[in-house]
Design a protein around this motif. Structure first.
Motif, PDB file in Angstrom:
ATOM      1  N   VAL A 246       0.842  -1.548   0.210  1.00 59.58           N
ATOM      2  CA  VAL A 246       0.459  -0.031  -0.068  1.00 59.58           C
ATOM      3  C   VAL A 246       0.994   0.844  -0.258  1.00 59.58           C
ATOM      4  O   VAL A 246       2.260   1.209   0.855  1.00 59.58           O
ATOM      5  N   GLY A 363      -7.500   3.129  -4.406  1.00 56.80           N
ATOM      6  CA  GLY A 363      -7.557   1.396  -4.907  1.00 56.80           C
ATOM      7  C   GLY A 363      -7.140   0.487  -5.575  1.00 56.80           C
ATOM      8  O   GLY A 363      -5.382   1.130  -5.459  1.00 56.80           O
ATOM      9  N   ALA A 364      -7.226   0.661  -6.784  1.00 59.51           N
ATOM     10  CA  ALA A 364      -6.739  -0.586  -7.246  1.00 59.51           C
ATOM     11  C   ALA A 364      -4.793  -0.067  -8.256  1.00 59.51           C
ATOM     12  O   ALA A 364      -6.160   1.422  -8.775  1.00 59.51           O
ATOM     13  N   TRP A 371      -1.322  -1.115  -4.235  1.00 60.62           N
ATOM     14  CA  TRP A 371      -2.085  -0.172  -3.868  1.00 60.62           C
ATOM     15  C   TRP A 371      -2.508   0.751  -3.051  1.00 60.62           C
ATOM     16  O   TRP A 371      -1.082   1.123  -2.848  1.00 60.62           O
ATOM     17  N   LEU A 391     -10.041   1.156   1.691  1.00 56.84           N
ATOM     18  CA  LEU A 391      -9.112   0.999   1.081  1.00 56.84           C
ATOM     19  C   LEU A 391      -9.226  -0.801   1.724  1.00 56.84           C
ATOM     20  O   LEU A 391      -8.793  -1.834   0.772  1.00 56.84           O
ATOM     21  N   MET A 395      -9.512  -4.080  -0.666  1.00 58.23           N
ATOM     22  CA  MET A 395      -8.362  -5.013  -0.481  1.00 58.23           C
ATOM     23  C   MET A 395      -9.104  -6.735  -0.155  1.00 58.23           C
ATOM     24  O   MET A 395      -8.958  -7.999  -0.142  1.00 58.23           O
TER      25      MET A 395
END
Length: 411
Positions: A246, A363-364, A371, A391, A395
Motif C-alpha cells: 500500500v 484503490g488498485a 494499492w 481501502l 482489498m
C-alpha cells in the motif's frame, strides 16, 4: 494470512494499517523518519472539516490566483520549475476550474466526509479523544466581502447564517475584526484535534495489535515489480517482501510510483502553520474559524492556538520562508490580537500532496498487488479514516460504501 506492507507512517498510512489489521491482514509499516507523523501530518491545521470540503479548483479561481500573486500578503505563491510534473498538474487543475466540476467533486467529497466522520467515531474505543485533544468545536467560515458573503449564504444548504456582529458576539476571539466582517456561516459537528498526537496514539495501538509485524524505519529506494506485480521493496536497510503493498507516503508516493511506470497526478502544495501557547486570560477561539478571503484557519487545540494558511506552488521545498511567516503572523495578530502568546510562536511548513480536483486516490493499480491511498491534499486528517476503510474493503474484494468513480486512479 496475507502480509501487507504499508509505505508511510503519517495519518493516512497509520489509519490504513489499522483498518487492514482489523480486516485480518498481517501488516508491516515502513516509514523513513525516526518517528511517525513527521511530515504533512505533523503541524497541520487540526480541523476535521467533514462538510467544508469544497475543492480548490472552481470557477473564477484562475483570475483570483493572478490577483493573489500580486498581493503582498496573498495566500498564494508560485515559483515556476523546469519540471513537467508541475505544468501537467497545473494544466489539469485549470481544467477542473468550472462550476460543474466543482459541484461533482464536492458531492463525492461530502460522501467521503460522512464516511470519515462515522469511521473516526468508531475509533473512540481504540484511541481516546482525550489522547489527541479532540473537541466538537463547530466551524465558522467568516467573510470580509459583503458580495462574497451574500453569494455563499445564497448557496448554503446547511448551517446557520450569522451577521458580522453575530460572528464577533458568538466567537469573542473575533472582536477585534468585528467591523471588517460581513458575516459568516456556522456548522456544528465539525471538530478540531491534534493530528500528530492522534498518530502517536494510534501507532501505539497498531504496535500492540496481534497481527502487526512491526515498524521498519527505512528509505524505500525502489519498488521492484515483474510479471504484473510487485515482488518487493529495495530499502536503505535491505529488501522487504510481502504479498501486497500500500502506497500511502504523501508526496513521496509520486516518486515511488514512478519506479513501476505509474504516474500519480500529485503536486506538493506547501502550507504553513503557527502554534502559540494559550495563557490564562487569553481570548482564544472556541469555534474553529476559517477566514475565507485570507485562507487562514484558526483552531484551539488543547492549550495551544494553531493557525494554518497559504498555498505555495514551489516544488518539494519544506524550508520556512521568513517573509511568509512574518506575513502570516501579522495577519493573525491583526485578526485575533489577544488569542495567544505570540511571543512564543513556533512555525512549521509541510507539503500537502494534492490532486488537481482535490479528490484523493484510493484503490488498485495495474499491478495486481499494489494499492493506493494518496492525494488527500489539506484534508488528510479529515479523510484518513474514511479512505482507510474504503481501502480495506477493496482489498477484501468487498463492494465500497459508495461509487468510487472520482476516487480511483483512472477518473
Amino acid at each position: 494470512m496475507q502480509q501487507v506492507i504499508v509505505i508511510g507512517g503519517g495519518v493516512v498510512g497509520l489509519t490504513s494499517a489499522w483498518w487492514l489489521l482489523e480486516a485480518g491482514f498481517g501488516v508491516t509499516v515502513v516509514e523513513r523518519a525516526p518517528e511517525v507523523a513527521s511530515g504533512a501530518s505533523y503541524g497541520n491545521g487540526g480541523q476535521l472539516s467533514y462538510r467544508y470540503v469544497s475543492p480548490l479548483a472552481d470557477a473564477g479561481v484562475p483570475l483570483k490566483a493572478i490577483a493573489w500573486l500580486f498581493q503582498e500578503h496573498g495566500p498564494l505563491r508560485f515559483k515556476p520549475e523546469l519540471d513537467l510534473r508541475q505544468w501537467t498538474w497545473l494544466a489539469s487543475f485549470l481544467g477542473q476550474c468550472t462550476a460543474s466540476a466543482n459541484r461533482r467533486t464536492t458531492a463525492k467529497l461530502l460522501e467521503l466526509g460522512e464516511l470519515s466522520r462515522s469511521s473516526m467515531k468508531g475509533l473512540e474505543n481504540i484511541v481516546s479523544p482525550d489522547d489527541f485533544a479532540w473537541r466538537d468545536a463547530g466551524k465558522l467560515v467568516v467573510y470580509r466581502s459583503s458580495k462574497l458573503f451574500e453569494q455563499a449564504a445564497g448557496k448554503a444548504t446547511a448551517g446557520e447564517i450569522w451577521s458580522g456582529a453575530e460572528c464577533a458576539t458568538r466567537e469573542p476571539a473575533l472582536a477585534a475584526a468585528r467591523v471588517q466582517l460581513a458575516g459568516g456561516i456556522y456548522n456544528n459537528g465539525e471538530a478540531v484535534a491534534d493530528c500528530h498526537a492522534f498518530c502517536v496514539a494510534l501507532a501505539e495501538r497498531v504496535r500492540l495489535h496481534p497481527r502487526f509485524n512491526g515498524f521498519v524505519q527505512a528509505d524505500v529506494t525502489r519498488i521492484a515489480a515483474t510479471g504484473g506485480k510487485v515482488v518487493g521493496l529495495d530499502t536503505s536497510v535491505g529488501a522487504i517482501g510481502g504479498d501486497a503493498f500500500v502506497l500511502a507516503a504523501g508526496i513521496e508516493s509520486r516518486n515511488l510510483a514512478a519506479h513501476v511506470g505509474i504516474r500519480l497526478p500529485l503536486y506538493p502544495l506547501k502550507g504553513y502553520s503557527l502554534t502559540a501557547p494559550i495563557r490564562p486570560g487569553d481570548t482564544a477561539p472556541e469555534i474553529s474559524v476559517t477566514d475565507f478571503e485570507r485562507k487562514v484557519l484558526y483552531a484551539r487545540i488543547g492549550d495551544k492556538l494553531r493557525v494554518a494558511a497559504m498555498v505555495d506552488i514551489v516544488g518539494e521545498d519544506v524550508q520556512l520562508d521568513p517573509k511568509r511567516i512574518d506575513s502570516l503572523t501579522r495577519q493573525v495578530q491583526e485578526t485575533m490580537p489577544h488569542a495567544a502568546d505570540y511571543g512564543r510562536l513556533s512555525a512549521w511548513a509541510g507539503l500537502r500532496p494534492a490532486t488537481p480536483n482535490s479528490a484523493p486516490i484510493i484503490g488498485a493499480t495495474r499491478l495486481s498487488n499494489l494499492w493506493l491511498n494518496v492525494g488527500h491534499g489539506p484534508l488528510g486528517f479529515t479523510f484518513a479514516a474514511g479512505t482507510a476503510r474504503v481501502l480495506a474493503d477493496l482489498m477484501l474484494e468487498k463492494a465500497p460504501p459508495f461509487a468510487l468513480d472520482m476516487l480511483a486512479l483512472q477518473r
